[in-house]
Design an enzyme around this catalytic site. Sequence first.
Site, PDB file in Angstrom:
ATOM      1  N   ASP A   7       0.855  -1.195   0.000  1.00  6.91           N
ATOM      2  CA  ASP A   7       0.000   0.000   0.000  1.00  6.91           C
ATOM      3  C   ASP A   7       0.886   1.239   0.000  1.00  6.91           C
ATOM      4  OD1 ASP A   7      -2.677   1.231   0.128  1.00  6.91           O
ATOM      5  OD2 ASP A   7      -1.999   1.968   2.064  1.00  6.91           O
ATOM      6  N   GLU A   9       0.768   5.768   0.451  1.00  7.09           N
ATOM      7  CA  GLU A   9       0.066   7.026   0.690  1.00  7.09           C
ATOM      8  C   GLU A   9       0.754   8.086  -0.151  1.00  7.09           C
ATOM      9  OE1 GLU A   9      -2.688   7.043   2.201  1.00  7.09           O
ATOM     10  OE2 GLU A   9      -2.549   5.121   3.255  1.00  7.09           O
ATOM     11  N   HIS A  57      -4.809  10.567   5.589  1.00  7.58           N
ATOM     12  CA  HIS A  57      -3.736   9.781   6.196  1.00  7.58           C
ATOM     13  C   HIS A  57      -3.041  10.471   7.378  1.00  7.58           C
ATOM     14  CE1 HIS A  57      -1.220  12.391   3.770  1.00  7.58           C
ATOM     15  NE2 HIS A  57      -1.600  11.832   2.645  1.00  7.58           N
ATOM     16  N   HIS A 153      -5.768   6.399   7.405  1.00  7.97           N
ATOM     17  CA  HIS A 153      -5.055   5.490   6.516  1.00  7.97           C
ATOM     18  C   HIS A 153      -3.566   5.543   6.840  1.00  7.97           C
ATOM     19  CE1 HIS A 153      -8.226   5.061   3.141  1.00  7.97           C
ATOM     20  NE2 HIS A 153      -8.813   5.422   4.268  1.00  7.97           N
ATOM     21  N   ASP A 158      -2.431  -0.512   6.642  1.00  7.33           N
ATOM     22  CA  ASP A 158      -3.380  -0.955   5.627  1.00  7.33           C
ATOM     23  C   ASP A 158      -2.889  -2.208   4.916  1.00  7.33           C
ATOM     24  OD1 ASP A 158      -4.901   1.164   6.370  1.00  7.33           O
ATOM     25  OD2 ASP A 158      -4.858   2.209   4.446  1.00  7.33           O
TER      26      ASP A 158
END
Length: 235
Positions: A7, A9, A57, A153, A158
């Site tokens: 994942d 961001e 986030h 997040h 995640d």
Amino acid sequence: MRQIVLDTETTGLETAQGHRIIEIGCVELVNRKLTGRHYHQYINPEREVDSGAMEVHGITNEMLADKPVFAQVVEEFLAFIEGAELVIHNAPFDIGFIDHELKQWNTRYGSIAKRCGVVDSLVLARTKHPGQKNNLDALCKRYGVDNTQRELHGALLDAEILADVYLLMTGGQTALSLGGQSSKEGGASSGTERRPLANDRPPLPVIEASEEEFAAHRAKLEAIEKAAGQVLWRD
């Protein structure tokens, strides 16, 4: 089989608008088991984080000021994922950002698709659960995965949650093995092998129904006969 659940961001939603990766989180699966190995890195994007992204986030510009730029971590990151199958929720988004970073820093890196296979868990979820919400929070609720720590997040958190969801979502029966026995070739038992019972095994017990159970059975059959007509299996 080695898989990496990944994942990211970012500073915003579009690479075309100059947005960049600010966090990468990965966890490793080998033969569908978590190994405990992970990769996690915050990255200085050399630009401001959009306020909308920051609300998602919680990563601020101040938090990223002393972090390395992507070029300083790219070799370590690529070494971690090299040759694995990547599991990503909404893969085009993350892959698009990673490929953008790779191209920006050095064209010799090529695209992620040349290094790894990719499984999009969002596409998989939509196939299994059409017409339903299939974001990560919805999948956690559906599969009973604890996501109470996910107030914001975060790439590594995640990835860890997605690993649990993915294993549950794809964890159906993969081979039939009766009695836990395997064939000589190492595969699952076909169920056609004869396995004689031991001569000294105790006799199987015979348990008869009680008079109350017989009465309940007769009453049930009478109710069925009254509602539907003749019952063929009356005692």
